[in-house]
Write a protein that holds these residues in place. Structure first.
Motif, PDB file in Angstrom:
ATOM      1  N   VAL A 352      49.994  25.110  70.441  1.00  0.00           N
ATOM      2  CA  VAL A 352      51.074  24.854  69.482  1.00  0.00           C
ATOM      3  C   VAL A 352      51.614  23.436  69.614  1.00  0.00           C
ATOM      4  CG1 VAL A 352      53.427  25.494  68.823  1.00  0.00           C
ATOM      5  CG2 VAL A 352      51.732  27.279  69.261  1.00  0.00           C
ATOM      6  N   LEU A 353      51.764  22.972  70.846  1.00  0.00           N
ATOM      7  CA  LEU A 353      52.288  21.627  71.076  1.00  0.00           C
ATOM      8  C   LEU A 353      51.311  20.556  70.595  1.00  0.00           C
ATOM      9  CD1 LEU A 353      53.728  22.463  74.570  1.00  0.00           C
ATOM     10  CD2 LEU A 353      55.103  21.686  72.633  1.00  0.00           C
ATOM     11  N   GLU A 354      50.007  20.791  70.760  1.00  0.00           N
ATOM     12  CA  GLU A 354      49.011  19.840  70.275  1.00  0.00           C
ATOM     13  C   GLU A 354      48.938  19.867  68.755  1.00  0.00           C
ATOM     14  OE1 GLU A 354      45.284  20.354  72.342  1.00  0.00           O
ATOM     15  OE2 GLU A 354      46.290  20.425  74.290  1.00  0.00           O
ATOM     16  N   ALA A 355      49.080  21.054  68.169  1.00  0.00           N
ATOM     17  CA  ALA A 355      49.086  21.163  66.704  1.00  0.00           C
ATOM     18  C   ALA A 355      50.250  20.369  66.109  1.00  0.00           C
ATOM     19  CB  ALA A 355      49.173  22.628  66.287  1.00  0.00           C
ATOM     20  N   ARG A 356      51.362  20.353  66.803  1.00  0.00           N
ATOM     21  CA  ARG A 356      52.517  19.589  66.339  1.00  0.00           C
ATOM     22  C   ARG A 356      52.193  18.096  66.258  1.00  0.00           C
ATOM     23  NH1 ARG A 356      57.970  20.831  69.525  1.00  0.00           N
ATOM     24  NH2 ARG A 356      56.987  19.523  71.127  1.00  0.00           N
ATOM     25  N   ASP A 357      51.463  17.583  67.266  1.00  0.00           N
ATOM     26  CA  ASP A 357      51.047  16.176  67.256  1.00  0.00           C
ATOM     27  C   ASP A 357      50.088  15.890  66.110  1.00  0.00           C
ATOM     28  OD1 ASP A 357      52.553  15.602  69.477  1.00  0.00           O
ATOM     29  OD2 ASP A 357      50.876  15.466  70.874  1.00  0.00           O
ATOM     30  N   VAL A 358      49.115  16.796  65.909  1.00  0.00           N
ATOM     31  CA  VAL A 358      48.130  16.620  64.840  1.00  0.00           C
ATOM     32  C   VAL A 358      48.820  16.555  63.489  1.00  0.00           C
ATOM     33  CG1 VAL A 358      46.248  17.772  63.591  1.00  0.00           C
ATOM     34  CG2 VAL A 358      46.204  17.656  66.105  1.00  0.00           C
ATOM     35  N   GLU A 359      49.733  17.472  63.256  1.00  0.00           N
ATOM     36  CA  GLU A 359      50.443  17.510  61.978  1.00  0.00           C
ATOM     37  C   GLU A 359      51.248  16.227  61.761  1.00  0.00           C
ATOM     38  OE1 GLU A 359      52.511  21.029  59.576  1.00  0.00           O
ATOM     39  OE2 GLU A 359      53.579  20.508  61.423  1.00  0.00           O
ATOM     40  N   ALA A 360      51.864  15.714  62.839  1.00  0.00           N
ATOM     41  CA  ALA A 360      52.655  14.477  62.719  1.00  0.00           C
ATOM     42  C   ALA A 360      51.782  13.302  62.301  1.00  0.00           C
ATOM     43  CB  ALA A 360      53.358  14.178  64.040  1.00  0.00           C
ATOM     44  N   VAL A 361      50.566  13.229  62.860  1.00  0.00           N
ATOM     45  CA  VAL A 361      49.649  12.148  62.496  1.00  0.00           C
ATOM     46  C   VAL A 361      49.194  12.294  61.052  1.00  0.00           C
ATOM     47  CG1 VAL A 361      47.378  11.132  62.933  1.00  0.00           C
ATOM     48  CG2 VAL A 361      48.858  11.749  64.859  1.00  0.00           C
ATOM     49  N   LEU A 362      48.770  13.495  60.658  1.00  0.00           N
ATOM     50  CA  LEU A 362      48.280  13.711  59.297  1.00  0.00           C
ATOM     51  C   LEU A 362      49.376  13.480  58.255  1.00  0.00           C
ATOM     52  CD1 LEU A 362      46.043  16.876  59.823  1.00  0.00           C
ATOM     53  CD2 LEU A 362      45.256  14.589  59.218  1.00  0.00           C
ATOM     54  N   ALA A 363      50.610  13.832  58.608  1.00  0.00           N
ATOM     55  CA  ALA A 363      51.721  13.674  57.673  1.00  0.00           C
ATOM     56  C   ALA A 363      52.263  12.256  57.646  1.00  0.00           C
ATOM     57  CB  ALA A 363      52.841  14.646  58.033  1.00  0.00           C
ATOM     58  N   GLY A 364      51.789  11.409  58.570  1.00  0.00           N
ATOM     59  CA  GLY A 364      52.242  10.025  58.600  1.00  0.00           C
ATOM     60  C   GLY A 364      53.673   9.861  59.071  1.00  0.00           C
ATOM     61  N   ARG A 365      54.148  10.784  59.916  1.00  0.00           N
ATOM     62  CA  ARG A 365      55.528  10.704  60.379  1.00  0.00           C
ATOM     63  C   ARG A 365      55.707   9.563  61.379  1.00  0.00           C
ATOM     64  NH1 ARG A 365      55.570  16.617  60.826  1.00  0.00           N
ATOM     65  NH2 ARG A 365      55.696  16.408  63.091  1.00  0.00           N
ATOM     66  N   ALA A 366      56.898   9.014  61.404  1.00  0.00           N
ATOM     67  CA  ALA A 366      57.192   7.878  62.274  1.00  0.00           C
ATOM     68  C   ALA A 366      57.092   8.243  63.741  1.00  0.00           C
ATOM     69  CB  ALA A 366      58.589   7.343  61.963  1.00  0.00           C
ATOM     70  N   ASP A 367      57.323   9.528  64.071  1.00  0.00           N
ATOM     71  CA  ASP A 367      57.275   9.951  65.471  1.00  0.00           C
ATOM     72  C   ASP A 367      55.888  10.399  65.914  1.00  0.00           C
ATOM     73  OD1 ASP A 367      57.158  12.257  63.955  1.00  0.00           O
ATOM     74  OD2 ASP A 367      58.481  13.411  65.263  1.00  0.00           O
ATOM     75  N   ALA A 368      54.879  10.219  65.082  1.00  0.00           N
ATOM     76  CA  ALA A 368      53.516  10.612  65.441  1.00  0.00           C
ATOM     77  C   ALA A 368      53.021   9.790  66.622  1.00  0.00           C
ATOM     78  CB  ALA A 368      52.579  10.430  64.253  1.00  0.00           C
ATOM     79  N   PRO A 369      52.330  10.422  67.582  1.00  0.00           N
ATOM     80  CA  PRO A 369      51.816   9.669  68.729  1.00  0.00           C
ATOM     81  C   PRO A 369      50.769   8.651  68.293  1.00  0.00           C
ATOM     82  CG  PRO A 369      51.041  11.946  68.784  1.00  0.00           C
ATOM     83  CD  PRO A 369      52.052  11.863  67.698  1.00  0.00           C
ATOM     84  N   SER A 370      51.019   7.379  68.587  1.00  0.00           N
ATOM     85  CA  SER A 370      50.142   6.312  68.098  1.00  0.00           C
ATOM     86  C   SER A 370      48.780   6.339  68.771  1.00  0.00           C
ATOM     87  CB  SER A 370      50.802   4.948  68.310  1.00  0.00           C
ATOM     88  OG  SER A 370      51.071   4.727  69.684  1.00  0.00           O
ATOM     89  N   ASP A 371      48.705   6.769  70.053  1.00  0.00           N
ATOM     90  CA  ASP A 371      47.403   6.783  70.724  1.00  0.00           C
ATOM     91  C   ASP A 371      46.467   7.806  70.092  1.00  0.00           C
ATOM     92  OD1 ASP A 371      48.926   8.909  71.675  1.00  0.00           O
ATOM     93  OD2 ASP A 371      48.395   8.627  73.784  1.00  0.00           O
ATOM     94  N   LEU A 372      46.997   8.976  69.725  1.00  0.00           N
ATOM     95  CA  LEU A 372      46.188   9.991  69.052  1.00  0.00           C
ATOM     96  C   LEU A 372      45.751   9.499  67.682  1.00  0.00           C
ATOM     97  CD1 LEU A 372      45.045  12.883  68.929  1.00  0.00           C
ATOM     98  CD2 LEU A 372      47.264  13.631  68.043  1.00  0.00           C
ATOM     99  N   LYS A 373      46.657   8.894  66.936  1.00  0.00           N
ATOM    100  CA  LYS A 373      46.336   8.389  65.606  1.00  0.00           C
ATOM    101  C   LYS A 373      45.243   7.326  65.666  1.00  0.00           C
ATOM    102  CE  LYS A 373      48.218   5.703  61.753  1.00  0.00           C
ATOM    103  NZ  LYS A 373      49.422   5.060  61.153  1.00  0.00           N
ATOM    104  N   GLU A 374      45.400   6.335  66.537  1.00  0.00           N
ATOM    105  CA  GLU A 374      44.458   5.220  66.564  1.00  0.00           C
ATOM    106  C   GLU A 374      43.073   5.656  67.028  1.00  0.00           C
ATOM    107  OE1 GLU A 374      44.971   2.299  65.201  1.00  0.00           O
ATOM    108  OE2 GLU A 374      46.911   3.127  64.624  1.00  0.00           O
ATOM    109  N   LYS A 375      43.021   6.545  68.007  1.00  0.00           N
ATOM    110  CA  LYS A 375      41.697   7.004  68.455  1.00  0.00           C
ATOM    111  C   LYS A 375      41.012   7.824  67.368  1.00  0.00           C
ATOM    112  CE  LYS A 375      39.117   9.156  72.178  1.00  0.00           C
ATOM    113  NZ  LYS A 375      39.133   9.775  73.526  1.00  0.00           N
ATOM    114  N   ALA A 376      41.770   8.676  66.681  1.00  0.00           N
ATOM    115  CA  ALA A 376      41.193   9.493  65.617  1.00  0.00           C
ATOM    116  C   ALA A 376      40.678   8.633  64.477  1.00  0.00           C
ATOM    117  CB  ALA A 376      42.230  10.491  65.101  1.00  0.00           C
ATOM    118  N   VAL A 377      41.432   7.619  64.095  1.00  0.00           N
ATOM    119  CA  VAL A 377      40.998   6.728  63.019  1.00  0.00           C
ATOM    120  C   VAL A 377      39.723   5.993  63.421  1.00  0.00           C
ATOM    121  CG1 VAL A 377      41.585   4.607  61.771  1.00  0.00           C
ATOM    122  CG2 VAL A 377      43.265   6.450  61.958  1.00  0.00           C
ATOM    123  N   TRP A 378      39.667   5.508  64.638  1.00  0.00           N
ATOM    124  CA  TRP A 378      38.479   4.791  65.111  1.00  0.00           C
ATOM    125  C   TRP A 378      37.251   5.700  65.120  1.00  0.00           C
ATOM    126  CZ3 TRP A 378      35.806   5.196  69.984  1.00  0.00           C
ATOM    127  CH2 TRP A 378      34.833   4.208  70.173  1.00  0.00           C
TER     128      TRP A 378
END
Length: 512
Positions: A352-378
């Motif tokens: 559940v806690l990891e799903a929360r991070d995933v949703e934040a990245v996909l939704a483009g929220r300001a509090d999304a973890p940047s390391d998860l976002k940048e690695k996923a994009v790469w």
């Protein structure tokens, strides 16, 4: 009296070599177990002296099972065989069906296990025979464990290829009728590294086909399938999986339901409690599942870090070469990406806690973890580079555009709707405890293994809402008494175990 002489409600007469099936409300997990009355007329307990298993046959289906003797006729009578749910499902019988039962000889493939224990190399034919028996549930967990430990002690690259081929051949193999079917996979070991749930909708939004199959967690607090289950149902059968992929271009499902490399599922079920995860078994497991799922092109993430599965670059290069050797042997186009992993990725550890991070990245929220976002994009960019229509070097830019425009989020919502509603509650464990810094300073290191261990003790992934959330990352300042992470649990016993473990060693090092 004319016609059938048996009266209504009576069971049909059963031949002396058979018993009648009686389903039992028991779950023996993967193990084949049957219950026999002590006074049954077919296999008396004294006939089982020196024999650990019985052969159980229903029609054309045959399996070996461990017999247990029952003295309670209300559970199983003398003319019956008690079938716990796994055996009942595998035999495909109904209550009252005739079941042939006899003392069983050990499978011949166990001689191959003895040879492997003695340090011998096995042949392609040997591994085909082994995987047939594994997929047919002919071995006990103890015998599977002996095989895994023997392979961990010694296994050649040729044997790894042979095992991979055999595992592919032992189950279904999907064909999507397309020249290119892509996938991305990580070998695991880094808490919070849920990039696949971001990569998949990005790739599907671009237009490539990505039928993502994943295992449940083996030694980690969550696998991709465990976290995806927070968003949607993952136990789809083959027809349902095909329907989702045809409609959405991608899916994220648990591979165990679609009979892809079923021998691997048996091995994983024993690897998990023993925490066995050797390079050879890892290669065979991942590549057999990907090939059986119909993938033609794969990006593989191999994280390297002081507390990752792979600790140094030399080991990573050896593993990379083993993956490449086996991929070449099975005709899979593979690109191995060696990535730096000094700490967990994102903030959440547990489904559940990891799903929360995933949703934040996909939704483009300001509090999304940047390391998860940048690695996923790469990583998504590397997958998109497989597309011959995409200009070389443009993959990462295209991936970022699809994420930031909202196209990836829309695609994820489409995939989730197609797979069906999640069967689990989307909430974190109500029991919480904050682990605090003992001194002022900066976070010098975070031990991935220790963090994963604390999260598992808290109940993850069995309890989806259990785990922990990181409140500080490496390099960030912290004062004495301030929290570095928060433990979540639902069960008091798990909660206590996690707090105790974190108290002994939090896994977070503070430098002054």
């Amino acid at each position: 009296m004319d016609g059938d002489s048996s009266s209504a409600g009576q069971r049909p007469t059963i031949a002396p070599a058979t018993l009648v099936a009686r389903p039992l409300a028991l779950d023996t997990f993967r193990e084949n177990v049957v219950l026999l009355a002590r006074n049954n007329p077919v296999v008396r307990p004294e006939r089982l002296a020196g024999v650990r298993k019985v052969e159980v046959v229903a029609g054309s289906l045959r399996l070996l099972a461990v017999p247990m003797i029952c003295d309670d006729p209300s559970v199983v009578g003398p003319g019956e065989i008690g079938l716990p749910q796994p055996v009942f499902r595998r035999l495909g019988v109904t209550s009252g069906d005739a079941i042939h039962v006899a003392p069983a000889r050990a499978p011949k493939t166990l001689d191959l296990v003895k040879a492997k224990i003695a340090g011998e190399s096995l042949t392609d034919d040997d591994y085909r025979a082994i995987t047939r028996d594994l997929a047919g549930h002919q071995w006990s967990d103890m015998e599977v464990a002996a095989f895994l430990v023997a392979c961990a002690a010694f296994m050649t690259t040729e044997e790894t290829l042979a095992l991979t081929r055999a595992m592919i051949g032992a189950g279904a193999r999907l064909d999507w009728g397309r020249p290119m079917v892509v996938d991305k996979h990580c070998i695991g070991g880094i808490p919070g590294n849920r990039t696949s749930l971001i990569v998949t909708p990005i790739v599907a939004a671009h237009g490539l086909t990505m039928p993502k199959t994943s295992s449940r967690a083996i030694t980690s607090p969550a696998g991709t399938a465990d976290t995806m289950e927070v968003f949607a149902r993952v136990d789809l059968n083959e027809a349902e999986m095909r329907s989702v992929v045809e409609a959405c271009g991608a899916c994220v499902v648990w591979g165990g339901r679609v009979n892809l490399s079923p021998a691997d599922d048996v091995l994983i079920s024993v690897e998990r409690p023993l925490s066995i995860d050797t390079p050879e078994q890892m290669v065979a497991s991942i590549l057999s599942k990907k090939t059986a799922a119909g993938s033609t092109h794969l990006i593989l993430d191999v994280p390297v870090g002081p507390t990752a599965k792979v600790r140094d670059r030399r080991s990573a290069l050896r593993l990379k070469k083993l993956f490449e050797y086996v991929a070449d042997g099975i005709g899979l186009s593979l690109e191995v990406m060696i990535t730096e992993a000094p700490e967990p990725i994102g903030r959440g550890v547990g489904p559940v806690l990891e799903a929360r991070d995933v949703e934040a990245v996909l939704a483009g929220r300001a509090d999304a973890p940047s390391d998860l976002k940048e690695k996923a994009v790469w990583l998504a960019g590397r997958v998109l580079e497989f597309d011959p229509a995409l200009h070389g070097g443009a993959g990462e830019r295209r991936a970022r555009d699809l994420l930031e425009s909202g196209a990836a989020m829309a695609k994820m919502e489409e995939i989730c709707a197609a797979q069906g509603a999640s069967p689990i509650a989307r909430r974190t464990g109500a029991l919480t405890h904050e682990v605090c810094a003992a001194t002022d300073g900066h976070v010098a290191s975070i031990d991935c293994l220790r963090i994963a261990s604390v999260a598992r003790l808290a109940g993850a992934p069995t309890d989806p809402g259990a785990g922990l959330e990181l409140l500080r990352k490496m390099g960030e300042p912290v004062r004495a008494g301030e929290p570095v992470y928060r433990i979540h649990a639902s069960e008091p016993a798990d909660f206590g175990f996690a707090i105790e473990a974190a108290g002994e060693d939090s896994g977070v090092r503070i430098s002054r």
